[in-house]
Design an enzyme around this catalytic site. Structure first.
Site, mmCIF file in Angstrom:
data_model
loop_
_atom_site.group_PDB
_atom_site.id
_atom_site.type_symbol
_atom_site.label_atom_id
_atom_site.label_comp_id
_atom_site.label_asym_id
_atom_site.label_seq_id
_atom_site.Cartn_x
_atom_site.Cartn_y
_atom_site.Cartn_z
ATOM 1 N N LYS A 35 0.845 -1.200 0.000
ATOM 2 C CA LYS A 35 0.000 0.000 0.000
ATOM 3 C C LYS A 35 0.878 1.247 0.000
ATOM 4 C CE LYS A 35 -0.313 -0.201 5.054
ATOM 5 N NZ LYS A 35 -1.154 -0.629 6.185
ATOM 6 N N TYR A 256 18.034 29.259 9.041
ATOM 7 C CA TYR A 256 16.910 30.093 9.480
ATOM 8 C C TYR A 256 16.783 30.065 11.003
ATOM 9 C CZ TYR A 256 15.211 30.402 4.675
ATOM 10 O OH TYR A 256 15.077 30.667 3.341
HETATM 11 C C1 PLP Z 1 -0.412 -1.693 6.727
HETATM 12 C C2 PLP Z 1 -0.982 -2.991 7.137
HETATM 13 C C3 PLP Z 1 -0.149 -4.074 7.404
HETATM 14 C C4 PLP Z 1 1.357 -3.967 7.419
HETATM 15 O O1 PLP Z 1 1.773 -3.305 8.590
HETATM 16 P P1 PLP Z 1 3.310 -3.121 8.942
HETATM 17 O O2 PLP Z 1 3.316 -2.551 10.299
HETATM 18 O O3 PLP Z 1 3.866 -2.170 7.932
HETATM 19 O O4 PLP Z 1 3.925 -4.458 8.842
HETATM 20 C C5 PLP Z 1 -0.738 -5.285 7.701
HETATM 21 N N1 PLP Z 1 -2.085 -5.412 7.742
HETATM 22 C C6 PLP Z 1 -2.921 -4.392 7.505
HETATM 23 C C7 PLP Z 1 -4.390 -4.596 7.570
HETATM 24 C C8 PLP Z 1 -2.403 -3.149 7.198
HETATM 25 O O5 PLP Z 1 -3.224 -2.120 6.961
#
Ligand code: PLP
Length: 365
Positions: A35, A256
């Site tokens: 994702k 800055y």
């Molecule tokens: C993002 C996600 C994962 C992976 O999580 P990590 O902490 O990056 O390993 C697994 N299951 C779901 C439902 C997620 O949304």
């Protein structure tokens, strides 16, 4: 010449980290979670390193299409399921498996016309309170899904809120197990933290694990454990170069707000990287950075296009010297993204995902 900033995606590190997830969950199948454009790495760029996974889990339907366009014919799972009825048509067309976490999604399925019954992952809200049916309502949802001709196979799924910390997973695991005891179907529970920390328990690794962050080489439970502790390698390097050298006199400042003042004469380098590249503006003086593979620190405030670094430990460094903001330097030294994130009060996830579009990216071995 382009501005000397570059992100590199390390194919072999992705494969290595995927293998580490497999070793942590023997016999389980592995979803590579891609994702958010593979956590900022780019789905197309990460694909070569991750194609050894058993499936790809993601959220955007557009990303699912991209995974199919890459030629992936195996499982693809939509972690949030569908958002509107016509998304189901894409699921039918591309053979996507999808999460079902609410009644509205069952309603959509019930009116969906398809020749190909769907495989769905029924999500339990075992305590995270984001998505899913409570344990009390889970069975009714399962029964309703099971009666639909549009549904072929039902798998069982939940997500832990505290797999990375001291609260652990025991309560959620018990709730999931109690409510699913006599239900058929494959199960998936574990993100990276649960996979690395708890998947020695067969009930935790179950049929599928869902590692995201670990695959990209960041420790889900930093600072308790480092990526090196888990045997993970950085999948992304953000590197740039020194484009100017300044000599601060004692009592003079840089950047800055003049919020860093040299106590003694100090040689500093100006680096072509700033918050518009995705380097966190919140990184304070003292944030670790590598110059020619040698560890030093940032000084002063991060600006949009530049930061300053202390050159004291690298007197030979100057115009054109290599600067590693996170990842692996040319001499092999690693600066964990988690260390940089922690100085800014955040996590490796956010830094990877925030790599700015203006940064050119290459894929390497
Ligand atoms: C993002 C996600 C994962 C992976 O999580 P990590 O902490 O990056 O390993 C697994 N299951 C779901 C439902 C997620 O949304």
């Amino acid at each position: 010449m382009p501005r000397p900033i570059l992100a590199t995606i390390h194919t072999s590190s992705l494969s290595h980290n995927l293998l580490r997830a497999r070793q942590a969950a023997p016999d389980a199948k592995v979803w590579a979670v891609v994702k958010a454009n593979a956590y900022g790495h780019g789905i197309e760029r990460a694909y070569e390193g991750l194609r050894g996974a058993d499936g790809f889990a993601l959220i955007d339907l557009d990303e699912a299409e991209r995974v199919r366009r890459l030629g992936w014919r195996g499982p693809v799972l939509l972690l949030e399921g569908v958002f509107e009825p016509r998304d189901l048509e894409l699921c039918s067309r591309l053979g996507l498996w999808h999460t079902v976490h609410c009644d509205e999604q069952i309603d959509m399925l019930a009116t969906h016309k398809t020749h190909q019954p769907h495989r769905v992952f029924l999500k339990m809200n075992s305590g995270m309170n984001r998505l899913g049916f409570t344990p009390q309502r889970y069975r009714a949802a399962w029964t309703r899904l099971n009666a639909l001709p549009q549904v072929d196979e039902i798998s069982l799924m939940t997500h832990f809120s505290d797999a990375d910390g001291p609260r652990g997973i025991a309560q959620q695991l018990a709730a999931f197990q109690a409510a699913t005891q006599d239900l058929p179907g494959e199960r998936t529970l574990s993100n990276s933290a649960a996979t690395l920390r708890h998947a020695a328990d067969p009930a935790v690794r179950a049929d599928w694990v869902r590692p995201g962050i670990a695959v990209y080489g960041s420790a889900p439970d930093f600072p308790e454990h480092s990526a090196a502790h888990w045997g993970l390698q950085p999948a992304m390097t953000l590197a740039s170069k020194i484009i100017a050298v300044q000599h601060l006199l004692a009592g003079t400042s840089v950047g800055y707000g003049s919020n860093f003042t040299a106590e003694a004469p100090l040689r500093i380098g100006t680096v072509a990287c700033g918050y518009a590249d995705g380097y966190p503006r919140l990184c304070p003086t003292g944030t670790p950075v590598l110059v020619d593979g040698v560890r030093t620190r940032t000084v002063g405030r991060v600006s949009m296009d530049m930061i300053a670094v202390d050159l004291t430990p690298v007197p030979e460094a100057g115009f054109g010297s290599e600067v590693t903001l996170w990842g692996r330097a040319a001499n092999g030294t690693v600066l964990p993204i988690d260390e940089v994130a922690a100085t800014a009060g955040t996590v490796g996830y956010e830094l990877m995902c925030a790599l700015a579009p203006r940064v050119p990216v290459v894929v390497a071995e």
